[in-house]
Design a protein around this motif. Structure first.
Motif, PDB file in Angstrom:
ATOM      1  N   LYS A  94       0.843  -1.190   0.000  1.00 42.88           N
ATOM      2  CA  LYS A  94       0.000   0.000   0.000  1.00 42.88           C
ATOM      3  C   LYS A  94       0.877   1.238   0.000  1.00 42.88           C
ATOM      4  O   LYS A  94       1.966   1.259   0.583  1.00 42.88           O
ATOM      5  N   ARG A  95       0.389   2.279  -0.630  1.00 42.83           N
ATOM      6  CA  ARG A  95       1.156   3.516  -0.772  1.00 42.83           C
ATOM      7  C   ARG A  95       0.268   4.735  -0.537  1.00 42.83           C
ATOM      8  O   ARG A  95      -0.954   4.674  -0.684  1.00 42.83           O
ATOM      9  N   LEU A  96       0.921   5.851  -0.198  1.00 42.93           N
ATOM     10  CA  LEU A  96       0.252   7.141  -0.237  1.00 42.93           C
ATOM     11  C   LEU A  96       0.485   7.749  -1.612  1.00 42.93           C
ATOM     12  O   LEU A  96       1.519   7.512  -2.243  1.00 42.93           O
ATOM     13  N   ILE A  97      -0.466   8.531  -2.078  1.00 42.68           N
ATOM     14  CA  ILE A  97      -0.321   9.283  -3.318  1.00 42.68           C
ATOM     15  C   ILE A  97      -0.607  10.744  -3.015  1.00 42.68           C
ATOM     16  O   ILE A  97      -1.596  11.065  -2.349  1.00 42.68           O
ATOM     17  N   LEU A  98       0.289  11.620  -3.438  1.00 44.38           N
ATOM     18  CA  LEU A  98       0.108  13.055  -3.239  1.00 44.38           C
ATOM     19  C   LEU A  98      -0.015  13.734  -4.593  1.00 44.38           C
ATOM     20  O   LEU A  98       0.668  13.369  -5.552  1.00 44.38           O
ATOM     21  N   THR A  99      -0.885  14.738  -4.670  1.00 37.87           N
ATOM     22  CA  THR A  99      -0.914  15.619  -5.835  1.00 37.87           C
ATOM     23  C   THR A  99      -0.511  17.013  -5.374  1.00 37.87           C
ATOM     24  O   THR A  99      -0.916  17.466  -4.296  1.00 37.87           O
ATOM     25  N   SER A 100       0.298  17.652  -6.171  1.00 40.50           N
ATOM     26  CA  SER A 100       0.714  19.019  -5.881  1.00 40.50           C
ATOM     27  C   SER A 100       0.867  19.746  -7.208  1.00 40.50           C
ATOM     28  O   SER A 100       1.768  19.425  -7.993  1.00 40.50           O
ATOM     29  N   GLY A 101      -0.036  20.691  -7.480  1.00 41.20           N
ATOM     30  CA  GLY A 101      -0.020  21.343  -8.783  1.00 41.20           C
ATOM     31  C   GLY A 101      -0.268  20.317  -9.867  1.00 41.20           C
ATOM     32  O   GLY A 101      -1.258  19.583  -9.848  1.00 41.20           O
ATOM     33  N   ASP A 102       0.670  20.200 -10.805  1.00 44.21           N
ATOM     34  CA  ASP A 102       0.516  19.231 -11.888  1.00 44.21           C
ATOM     35  C   ASP A 102       1.428  18.024 -11.696  1.00 44.21           C
ATOM     36  O   ASP A 102       1.749  17.313 -12.651  1.00 44.21           O
ATOM     37  N   SER A 103       1.816  17.753 -10.437  1.00 50.24           N
ATOM     38  CA  SER A 103       2.736  16.652 -10.148  1.00 50.24           C
ATOM     39  C   SER A 103       2.101  15.615  -9.230  1.00 50.24           C
ATOM     40  O   SER A 103       1.205  15.927  -8.443  1.00 50.24           O
ATOM     41  N   LEU A 104       2.592  14.383  -9.346  1.00 53.97           N
ATOM     42  CA  LEU A 104       2.166  13.271  -8.497  1.00 53.97           C
ATOM     43  C   LEU A 104       3.375  12.722  -7.750  1.00 53.97           C
ATOM     44  O   LEU A 104       4.484  12.659  -8.300  1.00 53.97           O
ATOM     45  N   TYR A 105       3.139  12.312  -6.493  1.00 52.24           N
ATOM     46  CA  TYR A 105       4.196  11.729  -5.668  1.00 52.24           C
ATOM     47  C   TYR A 105       3.675  10.463  -5.009  1.00 52.24           C
ATOM     48  O   TYR A 105       2.535  10.415  -4.542  1.00 52.24           O
ATOM     49  N   GLU A 111      13.903   2.037  10.424  1.00 52.86           N
ATOM     50  CA  GLU A 111      15.292   2.425  10.201  1.00 52.86           C
ATOM     51  C   GLU A 111      15.454   3.301   8.969  1.00 52.86           C
ATOM     52  O   GLU A 111      16.458   4.001   8.822  1.00 52.86           O
ATOM     53  N   ASN A 112      14.501   3.268   8.051  1.00 57.03           N
ATOM     54  CA  ASN A 112      14.653   3.983   6.783  1.00 57.03           C
ATOM     55  C   ASN A 112      13.833   5.267   6.757  1.00 57.03           C
ATOM     56  O   ASN A 112      12.787   5.365   7.384  1.00 57.03           O
ATOM     57  N   GLU A 113      14.328   6.244   6.029  1.00 55.14           N
ATOM     58  CA  GLU A 113      13.576   7.473   5.831  1.00 55.14           C
ATOM     59  C   GLU A 113      12.368   7.218   4.934  1.00 55.14           C
ATOM     60  O   GLU A 113      12.420   6.395   4.014  1.00 55.14           O
ATOM     61  N   VAL A 114      11.291   7.919   5.214  1.00 58.43           N
ATOM     62  CA  VAL A 114      10.123   7.877   4.342  1.00 58.43           C
ATOM     63  C   VAL A 114      10.288   9.013   3.334  1.00 58.43           C
ATOM     64  O   VAL A 114      10.441  10.178   3.723  1.00 58.43           O
ATOM     65  N   VAL A 115      10.240   8.668   2.044  1.00 60.42           N
ATOM     66  CA  VAL A 115      10.558   9.639   0.991  1.00 60.42           C
ATOM     67  C   VAL A 115       9.398   9.745   0.006  1.00 60.42           C
ATOM     68  O   VAL A 115       8.806   8.726  -0.386  1.00 60.42           O
ATOM     69  N   ALA A 116       9.074  10.971  -0.392  1.00 60.21           N
ATOM     70  CA  ALA A 116       8.088  11.200  -1.445  1.00 60.21           C
ATOM     71  C   ALA A 116       8.793  11.141  -2.794  1.00 60.21           C
ATOM     72  O   ALA A 116       9.704  11.932  -3.064  1.00 60.21           O
ATOM     73  N   VAL A 117       8.382  10.188  -3.633  1.00 62.18           N
ATOM     74  CA  VAL A 117       9.025   9.980  -4.937  1.00 62.18           C
ATOM     75  C   VAL A 117       8.130  10.539  -6.038  1.00 62.18           C
ATOM     76  O   VAL A 117       6.964  10.140  -6.162  1.00 62.18           O
ATOM     77  N   ALA A 118       8.660  11.467  -6.827  1.00 65.10           N
ATOM     78  CA  ALA A 118       7.885  12.058  -7.913  1.00 65.10           C
ATOM     79  C   ALA A 118       7.630  11.023  -9.003  1.00 65.10           C
ATOM     80  O   ALA A 118       8.536  10.277  -9.395  1.00 65.10           O
ATOM     81  N   LEU A 119       6.388  10.956  -9.477  1.00 60.86           N
ATOM     82  CA  LEU A 119       6.026  10.060 -10.581  1.00 60.86           C
ATOM     83  C   LEU A 119       6.097  10.858 -11.878  1.00 60.86           C
ATOM     84  O   LEU A 119       5.195  11.621 -12.203  1.00 60.86           O
ATOM     85  N   ASP A 120       7.171  10.673 -12.609  1.00 63.22           N
ATOM     86  CA  ASP A 120       7.379  11.467 -13.821  1.00 63.22           C
ATOM     87  C   ASP A 120       6.968  10.720 -15.081  1.00 63.22           C
ATOM     88  O   ASP A 120       7.286  11.136 -16.195  1.00 63.22           O
ATOM     89  N   TYR A 121       6.251   9.598 -14.908  1.00 59.50           N
ATOM     90  CA  TYR A 121       5.869   8.799 -16.069  1.00 59.50           C
ATOM     91  C   TYR A 121       4.378   8.883 -16.372  1.00 59.50           C
ATOM     92  O   TYR A 121       3.859   8.104 -17.152  1.00 59.50           O
ATOM     93  N   PHE A 122       3.653   9.814 -15.726  1.00 63.34           N
ATOM     94  CA  PHE A 122       2.235   9.962 -16.044  1.00 63.34           C
ATOM     95  C   PHE A 122       2.126  10.657 -17.397  1.00 63.34           C
ATOM     96  O   PHE A 122       2.474  11.837 -17.524  1.00 63.34           O
ATOM     97  N   PRO A 123       1.680   9.960 -18.449  1.00 59.83           N
ATOM     98  CA  PRO A 123       1.789  10.464 -19.830  1.00 59.83           C
ATOM     99  C   PRO A 123       0.715  11.476 -20.200  1.00 59.83           C
ATOM    100  O   PRO A 123      -0.221  11.192 -20.933  1.00 59.83           O
ATOM    101  N   LEU A 124       0.865  12.685 -19.696  1.00 60.62           N
ATOM    102  CA  LEU A 124      -0.041  13.757 -20.072  1.00 60.62           C
ATOM    103  C   LEU A 124       0.633  14.685 -21.072  1.00 60.62           C
ATOM    104  O   LEU A 124       1.850  14.849 -21.063  1.00 60.62           O
ATOM    105  N   ASP A 125      -0.180  15.299 -21.894  1.00 59.51           N
ATOM    106  CA  ASP A 125       0.315  16.316 -22.820  1.00 59.51           C
ATOM    107  C   ASP A 125       0.700  17.542 -22.009  1.00 59.51           C
ATOM    108  O   ASP A 125      -0.145  18.245 -21.473  1.00 59.51           O
ATOM    109  N   GLN A 126       1.997  17.799 -21.907  1.00 56.34           N
ATOM    110  CA  GLN A 126       2.447  18.900 -21.053  1.00 56.34           C
ATOM    111  C   GLN A 126       1.858  20.246 -21.477  1.00 56.34           C
ATOM    112  O   GLN A 126       1.521  21.077 -20.650  1.00 56.34           O
ATOM    113  N   ASN A 127       1.704  20.447 -22.752  1.00 55.48           N
ATOM    114  CA  ASN A 127       1.135  21.713 -23.213  1.00 55.48           C
ATOM    115  C   ASN A 127      -0.324  21.859 -22.794  1.00 55.48           C
ATOM    116  O   ASN A 127      -0.830  22.959 -22.618  1.00 55.48           O
TER     117      ASN A 127
END
Length: 353
Positions: free
Chosen positions: A51-62, A71-87
């Motif tokens: 299970k994961r958390l999903i964050l939206t911020s502006g036009d980005s997903l994490y 023992e490990n840090e919890v890190v928000a990883v940007a999802l840069d593979y969401f195939p939207l038309d950037q324009n």
């Protein structure tokens, strides 16, 4: 593994993370066929452990692995593979309409919807909805969920009218359904209400009955496309948002002001007398439970800043209502949070392209 019985191979593979299974599709055609088969997808989903958390911020997903070890840090990883038309989307914010079985329904302003699986990287755009007079100018609420009895995912748009627009991923088509006789709990609330909560094959919102000063939970059955009603636990001037916690429907009041908040949990679905309350002692404007963390604390977001949407991730002790910050590295300053489970469910149904 070629000498192992097929049943044992299925049992082993169905317990693995999606990332590994996507790689294993390249091992051989039989493995690809097996992992892509609807029965295997359902078995893997039934056993889903990641299970994961999903964050939206502006036009980005994490994405956040919030269940990582101490023992490990919890890190928000940007999802840069969401195939939207950037324009197309660079001026708009991504909103999460719903999360169900590993699929996210995402809304891009003003009215563009995608279904996205962040684990497999698959996405599909939903066609434009029908637009009878005044429909798009008066959107009251959205919701996304799954009807197991008919094996179908649906997006629902409700308006200030007797109409609801329903999109079926199985048929790839919209239809208009009558029977919506509700309105906002208060006109002070601008824009659509918080999105509906999926539970037991239905979507749930809190509306006010038309012409009456009475709030109810409106449950939209995703199999029959009909509404039924359930009682709210208390009077709220501004209504409630809905949520999901401990396998139960829950409500959070939307009354305005910086103050302590209540989380109401319906321990027995549909039974008004089963409501129980958790008091959040930290004053805030908005609270949203996300999930149980380490089986004992409630991971949730709270907003302590009026009109700023500056959510914070916190852990709440349900015994005394106290909260402490849940530290995540690289969390965006402004965000909206939800949860999802890693699955192999594909958003590419029927006529969706």
């Amino acid at each position: 593994m070629s000498n192992l019985p097929r049943e044992l191979i299925v049992d082993i593979l169905s317990r693995l993370p999606v990332k590994s299974l996507c790689r294993f599709k390249c091992v051989s055609k039989p493995w690809r066929t097996l992992i892509s088969h609807p029965d295997f997808v359902k078995t893997h989903l039934h056993r889903a452990q990641f299970k994961r958390l999903i964050l939206t911020s502006g036009d980005s997903l994490y994405s956040i692995d919030h269940e990582t070890s101490f023992e490990n840090e919890v890190v928000a990883v940007a999802l840069d593979y969401f195939p939207l038309d950037q324009n197309h989307h660079q001026f708009y914010h991504i909103a999460i309409i719903g999360s169900c079985n590993g699929l996210l329904c995402l809304k891009l302003q003003p009215d563009t919807f995608f279904v996205f699986n962040p684990a497999t990287h698959e996405s599909a755009q939903i066609p434009d909805a029908p637009t009878p007079y005044g429909f798009d100018q008066a959107i009251l609420a959205y919701g996304f969920g799954y009807a197991p009895s008919i094996d179908d995912y649906k997006l629902v748009k409700a308006v200030n009218a007797p109409l609801v627009a329903v999109f079926s991923l199985k048929t790839g088509a919209w239809k208009l359904v009558e029977g919506f006789h509700y309105e906002k709990p208060t006109e002070v609330w601008e824009g659509p209400l918080p999105c509906g909560t999926h539970l037991n094959g239905a979507l749930h919102w809190v509306f006010k009955l038309c012409g009456r000063n009475e709030c109810v939970i409106a449950a939209f059955d995703l199999e029959t496309d009909t509404f039924r009603e359930m009682p709210v636990p208390a009077i709220s001037v501004s209504g409630f948002s809905t949520g999901f916690l401990k396998g139960c429907l829950c409500l959070m009041d939307l009354d305005f002001g910086l103050r302590r908040r209540d989380i109401w949990i319906m321990k027995e679905y549909g039974v008004g007398k089963s409501w129980t309350k958790i008091l959040i002692v930290d004053p805030c404007y908005v609270v949203k439970p996300l999930c149980l963390w380490k089986k004992s604390q409630i991971l949730m977001t709270i907003d302590r800043n009026e009109n700023q949407n500056q959510n914070e991730l916190v852990l709440c002790n349900p015994k005394d209502g106290t909260c402490k910050n849940f530290e995540v590295v690289d969390t965006p300053f402004l965000f909206y949070a939800d949860t999802y489970v890693e699955s192999l469910v594909s958003p590419k149904f029927s006529a969706i392209v």
